[in-house]
Design an enzyme around this catalytic site. Structure first.
Site, PDB file in Angstrom:
ATOM      1  N   ASP A   1      42.465  34.604  35.243  1.00  0.00           N
ATOM      2  CA  ASP A   1      42.619  34.208  36.638  1.00  0.00           C
ATOM      3  C   ASP A   1      43.570  35.183  37.318  1.00  0.00           C
ATOM      4  OD1 ASP A   1      41.846  31.786  38.458  1.00  0.00           O
ATOM      5  OD2 ASP A   1      43.923  32.274  38.964  1.00  0.00           O
ATOM      6  N   GLN A   2      43.455  35.252  38.626  1.00  0.00           N
ATOM      7  CA  GLN A   2      44.319  36.120  39.412  1.00  0.00           C
ATOM      8  C   GLN A   2      44.776  35.384  40.660  1.00  0.00           C
ATOM      9  OE1 GLN A   2      42.692  39.507  41.783  1.00  0.00           O
ATOM     10  NE2 GLN A   2      43.929  40.778  40.422  1.00  0.00           N
TER      11      GLN A   2
END
Length: 201
Positions: free
Chosen positions: A79-80
């Site tokens: 995830d970012q």
């Protein structure tokens, strides 16, 4: 060049074509699995966690969800988050939302926090988060319109309303961080874990 020494391909619990491409280009065979998680709910439940911590929590949740869907397999979740100070941004839901987001980021330095977690059978084996810092130039209304017109619907596909590897590069004056982190997968930190596991030479 296929350098993977695992008996089975890595399982990617992500819909990201970019992450899939990065892994494949690194010689890692990949299968994908649907790992549906309610990201906004998880983020709300996390409470007062910094943006980098949120990325870790979400990547862990995806890896664990994927590991339940793929028993016995090594599963990667990623995830970012994009943050300007303490404010976290999400993918814009419309062209106008993208414009407003870019107006807020213009002339500022924001952070991209890219996290990755690897799980097997409900156990996290590895996780890390790496940050990059990007400085966007001041943008006039004309410059914003020109960029949004050139980028088109792609502004809705990324958390920052830009792709640095495409026309989004015109928005920036400085980038501090590695290419893989910016694209959402801290590959330089992930590959040593695979080597330690005997999965890469």
């Amino acid at each position: 060049m296929l350098v993977w020494r695992g008996e089975q391909p890595l399982v990617l619990a992500s819909k990201s074509a970019t992450r899939l491409t990065l892994l494949v280009h690194a010689g890692v065979p990949v299968e994908t699995v649907a790992a549906e998680v309610d990201e906004r709910s998880i983020q709300a439940d996390a409470g007062a966690v910094d943006p980098a911590g949120i990325a870790v929590i979400l990547s862990r949740a995806k890896a664990l969800a994927g590991s339940h869907a793929a028993p016995g397999r090594l599963v990667l979740g990623a995830d970012q988050t994009l943050a300007l100070g303490a404010k976290i941004y999400h993918k814009p839901v419309s062209i106008e939302a993208a414009r407003l987001q870019l107006q807020e980021l213009a002339g500022q330095t924001h952070a991209l926090h890219s996290a990755v977690a690897v799980a097997r059978d409900g156990e996290i084996l590895f996780e890390t988060v790496v940050s990059a810092f990007l400085t966007m130039r001041p943008l006039s209304d004309e410059a914003l319109t020109t960029y949004i017109t050139a980028a088109g619907p792609r502004v809705l596909t990324s958390v920052g309303a830009y792709q640095l590897e495409s026309v989004g590069v015109h928005l920036f004056t400085r980038v501090d961080g590695d290419h893989f982190t910016i694209l959402g997968l801290p590959l330089l930190q992930l590959l040593p874990f695979f080597r330690e596991q005997g999965l890469l030479p």
